[in-house]
Design a protein around this motif. Sequence first.
Motif, short mmCIF file in Angstrom:
data_model
loop_
_atom_site.label_atom_id
_atom_site.label_comp_id
_atom_site.label_asym_id
_atom_site.label_seq_id
_atom_site.Cartn_x
_atom_site.Cartn_y
_atom_site.Cartn_z
N ILE A 143 10.57 66.46 10.61
CA ILE A 143 9.35 67.01 10.54
C ILE A 143 9.38 68.19 11.30
O ILE A 143 10.30 68.29 11.60
CB ILE A 143 9.16 65.54 11.85
N VAL A 144 8.45 69.21 11.27
CA VAL A 144 8.23 70.12 12.11
C VAL A 144 6.94 70.01 12.63
O VAL A 144 5.89 69.35 12.35
CB VAL A 144 7.92 71.20 11.23
N GLU A 184 3.15 79.02 8.56
CA GLU A 184 4.88 78.74 8.55
C GLU A 184 5.29 78.58 8.39
O GLU A 184 6.49 78.62 8.66
CB GLU A 184 3.95 80.77 10.31
N GLY A 185 4.78 77.57 10.15
CA GLY A 185 5.63 76.15 9.88
C GLY A 185 6.33 75.66 8.37
O GLY A 185 7.35 75.27 9.06
N THR A 186 5.46 75.85 7.87
CA THR A 186 5.54 75.22 6.02
C THR A 186 6.99 75.58 5.32
O THR A 186 8.07 75.41 4.65
CB THR A 186 4.44 74.63 5.46
N ILE A 243 17.33 69.80 14.51
CA ILE A 243 18.25 70.48 13.79
C ILE A 243 18.02 72.09 13.48
O ILE A 243 18.72 73.41 12.74
CB ILE A 243 18.23 69.63 12.58
N HIS A 244 16.43 73.09 13.58
CA HIS A 244 16.08 73.96 13.72
C HIS A 244 15.02 75.03 14.61
O HIS A 244 13.84 73.74 14.88
CB HIS A 244 16.13 74.66 12.26
N ARG A 245 14.72 75.53 15.19
CA ARG A 245 13.63 76.03 15.71
C ARG A 245 13.50 77.67 15.60
O ARG A 245 14.74 78.14 15.52
CB ARG A 245 13.41 75.70 16.95
N ALA A 246 12.53 77.87 15.08
CA ALA A 246 11.87 79.19 14.71
C ALA A 246 10.24 79.78 14.72
O ALA A 246 9.85 78.89 14.84
CB ALA A 246 12.43 79.78 13.29
#
Length: 198
Positions: free
Chosen positions: A159-160, A43-45, A184-187
């Motif tokens: 990075i994630v 999911e992270g990818t 820059i993003h989070r989910a």
Amino acid sequence: MSHYFVNDASLESKPKMINYVIEGRSFSLKTDAGVFSKDRIDEGTFIFLETLLKLKLSGRILDVGCGYGALGLTLAQFLPASQFVLIDVNARAVALCNENIASLRTQNAVTLLSDMYEHVEGTFDSIVINPPIRAGKTVIYGMFAGAKDHLNDGGSLFIVIRKSHGAESAATYIASIFGNCTRIHRAKGYHVYQAVKK
């Protein structure tokens, strides 16, 4: 116990194909035992890819800890004008990545067997890392710290990382190296960060 972030030539091979769709395009990649997320794209990818594809990256791009190529090779298909270098310490992962380059007919990506940045030459406009959390903080923080010396001025590290895996402390550490680090993003519990070499 074998881990995907080390070389283990004795590990039994159990190759398989996985399929996924992103931005309306279908992909098939070969995976095997002993590599990260061998049964599906994690999911992270996916979250990382969706974020990066919106940024329209360009130039020379380095994927650190590439595994079988899910991140770097997917990006390469969407960014044919960019040049990709995919590196991993795991020889099986690099071999799989080469097979996937061939099956996808990818013209703009090469692989390199390298312990972090050991065999990396030149500098890049972007470095992307989905860090191998199980390798431990020393390894992943080494990836973050080493990125700065391999970026062009104005280039970015992306990075994630999951919040539960230390996203905020990782961001603080990266900011101590780069002087900046922006989420820059989070989910779904994952945070995507960008640090710019100034």
